[in-house]
Write an enzyme that holds these catalytic residues in place. Structure first.
Site, PDB file in Angstrom:
ATOM      1  N   ASN A   1       1.070  -1.100   0.048  1.00 24.38           N
ATOM      2  CA  ASN A   1      -0.040  -0.329  -0.131  1.00 24.38           C
ATOM      3  C   ASN A   1       0.663   1.237   0.089  1.00 24.38           C
ATOM      4  O   ASN A   1       1.769   1.266   1.140  1.00 24.38           O
ATOM      5  CB  ASN A   1      -0.957  -0.097   1.163  1.00 24.38           C
ATOM      6  CG  ASN A   1      -2.052   1.087   1.319  1.00 24.38           C
ATOM      7  OD1 ASN A   1      -2.098   1.524   0.858  1.00 24.38           O
ATOM      8  ND2 ASN A   1      -2.127   1.521   2.739  1.00 24.38           N
TER       9      ASN A   1
ATOM     10  N   LYS B   1      -0.444   4.380  -0.250  1.00 27.85           N
ATOM     11  CA  LYS B   1      -0.127   5.428   0.219  1.00 27.85           C
ATOM     12  C   LYS B   1      -0.265   6.351  -0.431  1.00 27.85           C
ATOM     13  O   LYS B   1       0.010   6.221  -1.413  1.00 27.85           O
ATOM     14  CB  LYS B   1      -0.149   5.784   1.937  1.00 27.85           C
ATOM     15  CG  LYS B   1       0.113   4.073   2.719  1.00 27.85           C
ATOM     16  CD  LYS B   1       0.004   4.153   4.208  1.00 27.85           C
ATOM     17  CE  LYS B   1      -0.243   3.152   4.584  1.00 27.85           C
ATOM     18  NZ  LYS B   1       0.171   3.165   6.484  1.00 27.85           N
TER      19      LYS B   1
ATOM     20  N   HIS C   1      -9.251   0.888   4.945  1.00 23.95           N
ATOM     21  CA  HIS C   1      -8.272   0.786   5.379  1.00 23.95           C
ATOM     22  C   HIS C   1      -8.401   1.427   6.868  1.00 23.95           C
ATOM     23  O   HIS C   1      -9.483   3.023   5.987  1.00 23.95           O
ATOM     24  CB  HIS C   1      -6.928   1.361   4.391  1.00 23.95           C
ATOM     25  CG  HIS C   1      -5.604   1.861   5.183  1.00 23.95           C
ATOM     26  ND1 HIS C   1      -4.611   2.274   6.217  1.00 23.95           N
ATOM     27  CD2 HIS C   1      -4.820   1.027   5.336  1.00 23.95           C
ATOM     28  CE1 HIS C   1      -3.911   1.796   6.790  1.00 23.95           C
ATOM     29  NE2 HIS C   1      -3.963   1.328   5.589  1.00 23.95           N
TER      30      HIS C   1
ATOM     31  N   GLU D   1      -6.937   4.251   7.356  1.00 23.77           N
ATOM     32  CA  GLU D   1      -6.744   5.387   8.125  1.00 23.77           C
ATOM     33  C   GLU D   1      -7.835   6.509   7.167  1.00 23.77           C
ATOM     34  O   GLU D   1      -8.305   7.402   7.198  1.00 23.77           O
ATOM     35  CB  GLU D   1      -5.273   6.076   6.770  1.00 23.77           C
ATOM     36  CG  GLU D   1      -3.961   5.616   7.427  1.00 23.77           C
ATOM     37  CD  GLU D   1      -3.004   5.149   6.699  1.00 23.77           C
ATOM     38  OE1 GLU D   1      -2.757   5.122   6.008  1.00 23.77           O
ATOM     39  OE2 GLU D   1      -2.188   5.133   7.901  1.00 23.77           O
TER      40      GLU D   1
ATOM     41  N   GLU E   1      -5.437  -5.132  10.274  1.00 22.90           N
ATOM     42  CA  GLU E   1      -4.210  -4.600  11.016  1.00 22.90           C
ATOM     43  C   GLU E   1      -4.219  -3.090  11.728  1.00 22.90           C
ATOM     44  O   GLU E   1      -5.883  -2.496  12.068  1.00 22.90           O
ATOM     45  CB  GLU E   1      -4.455  -3.126   9.309  1.00 22.90           C
ATOM     46  CG  GLU E   1      -3.918  -3.643   8.312  1.00 22.90           C
ATOM     47  CD  GLU E   1      -3.477  -2.835   7.222  1.00 22.90           C
ATOM     48  OE1 GLU E   1      -2.530  -3.068   7.054  1.00 22.90           O
ATOM     49  OE2 GLU E   1      -4.231  -2.145   6.817  1.00 22.90           O
TER      50      GLU E   1
ATOM     51  N   GLY F   1       2.717   1.960  10.592  1.00 20.70           N
ATOM     52  CA  GLY F   1       3.148   2.883  11.138  1.00 20.70           C
ATOM     53  C   GLY F   1       4.332   3.367  11.934  1.00 20.70           C
ATOM     54  O   GLY F   1       4.611   4.589  12.242  1.00 20.70           O
TER      55      GLY F   1
ATOM     56  N   SER G   1       3.717  -2.800  10.594  1.00 17.42           N
ATOM     57  CA  SER G   1       4.961  -2.651  10.756  1.00 17.42           C
ATOM     58  C   SER G   1       4.973  -3.894  10.561  1.00 17.42           C
ATOM     59  O   SER G   1       7.105  -4.413  10.369  1.00 17.42           O
ATOM     60  CB  SER G   1       5.064  -2.492  12.318  1.00 17.42           C
ATOM     61  OG  SER G   1       4.585  -0.729  11.834  1.00 17.42           O
TER      62      SER G   1
END
Ligand code: PGA
Length: 252
Positions: free
Chosen positions: A9, A11, A97, A99, A169, A175, A215
């Site tokens: 991904n 992003k 996702h 985010e 996730e 991250g 991560s």
């Protein structure tokens, strides 16, 4: 046998030139690899999708979008439809996702509509979900994950599951450099497979690929991917470097 998958991904990273160059390196690096039963997917930004899809055509690398809208067309400024993705050769989309959920207000209800629109266009979906740290600390992570999956996907017909890839996730691991331990990932993935089996059937549960994200890097992938119910990873940071991503694709 369910597929092992490594999905990158990207992003909001890489302009057109950087995207073309990255996919080119990945394609080249994987050319001679056997990659038995493994799929490799990259998800660039919308502006680079068409060019990256073109470069990946006929190679071992598949291309996904990071998001889409559920309507076909119309007055939805800034949005892109499934039909449009298909028109540039993209047949996979990441939905849900964290985010998107957190910064762009995507709700379970919106995601269910996006899921339906993607399936109506014969697209595959990488469906993401996961708990935040407070929820894990409060021991609510199983409930949160179950409700995200239930609300997003449990309205589907059994036959739709051929087009679903799940991605667990935990938000606290995205991250942050902090991964779930292989045991924590395995525990959640086994739980996910069980709720799918209970709601649908064993066959669907056995065949759906469940990716872990948060991560993952070349140093920890092997151990995480070796867990029975972990079928690969959805990778952010480490997917931006061709060498790292190629190593990840070979980590099974
Ligand atoms: P990360 O991102 O690998 O940078 O933690 C994972 C993701 O958000 O899919």
């Amino acid at each position: 046998m369910r597929k092992q998958i490594v999905a990158g991904n990207w992003k909001m990273n890489n302009d057109l030139e950087a995207s073309k160059s990255l996919v080119k390196k990945i394609v080249k690096g994987l050319k001679k690899e056997k990659l038995k039963n493994t799929r490799v997917i990259v998800a660039p930004t919308f502006v680079s999708l068409a060019k990256v899809a073109n470069k990946a055509k006929g190679t071992k690398v598949e291309v996904a979008a990071q998001n889409m809208h559920f309507e076909k067309s119309g007055a939805f400024t800034g949005e892109v439809s499934a039909e449009m993705l298909k028109s540039v050769g993209v047949k996979i989309v990441i939905l849900g996702h964290s985010e998107r959920r957190e910064y762009f207000g995507e709700t379970d209800a919106m995601l269910a509509k996006k899921v339906d629109a993607a399936l109506a266009n014969n697209m595959e979906i990488i469906f993401c979900f996961g708990e935040v740290l407070e929820e894990r600390k409060a021991n609510k992570h199983f409930d949160v994950v179950e409700s995200q999956i239930r609300n997003g996907l449990f309205h589907l017909e059994a036959s739709a599951w051929d087009s679903i890839i799940l991605a667990y996730e935990p938000v606290w691991a995205i991250g942050t450099g902090e991964t779930a331990s292989p045991e924590q990932a395995q525990e959640m993935h086994a739980f996910i497979r069980k709720i799918v089996a209970d709601e649908f059937n064993d066959d669907i549960a056995e065949n759906v690929s469940i990716l872990y994200g948060g991560s993952v890097n070349p140093g920890n992938a092997k151990e995480i991917f070796s867990k029975e119910d972990v079928d690969g990873g959805l990778i952010g940071g480490a997917a931006l470097n061709a060498e790292n991503f190629i190593t990840l694709a070979k980590s099974f």
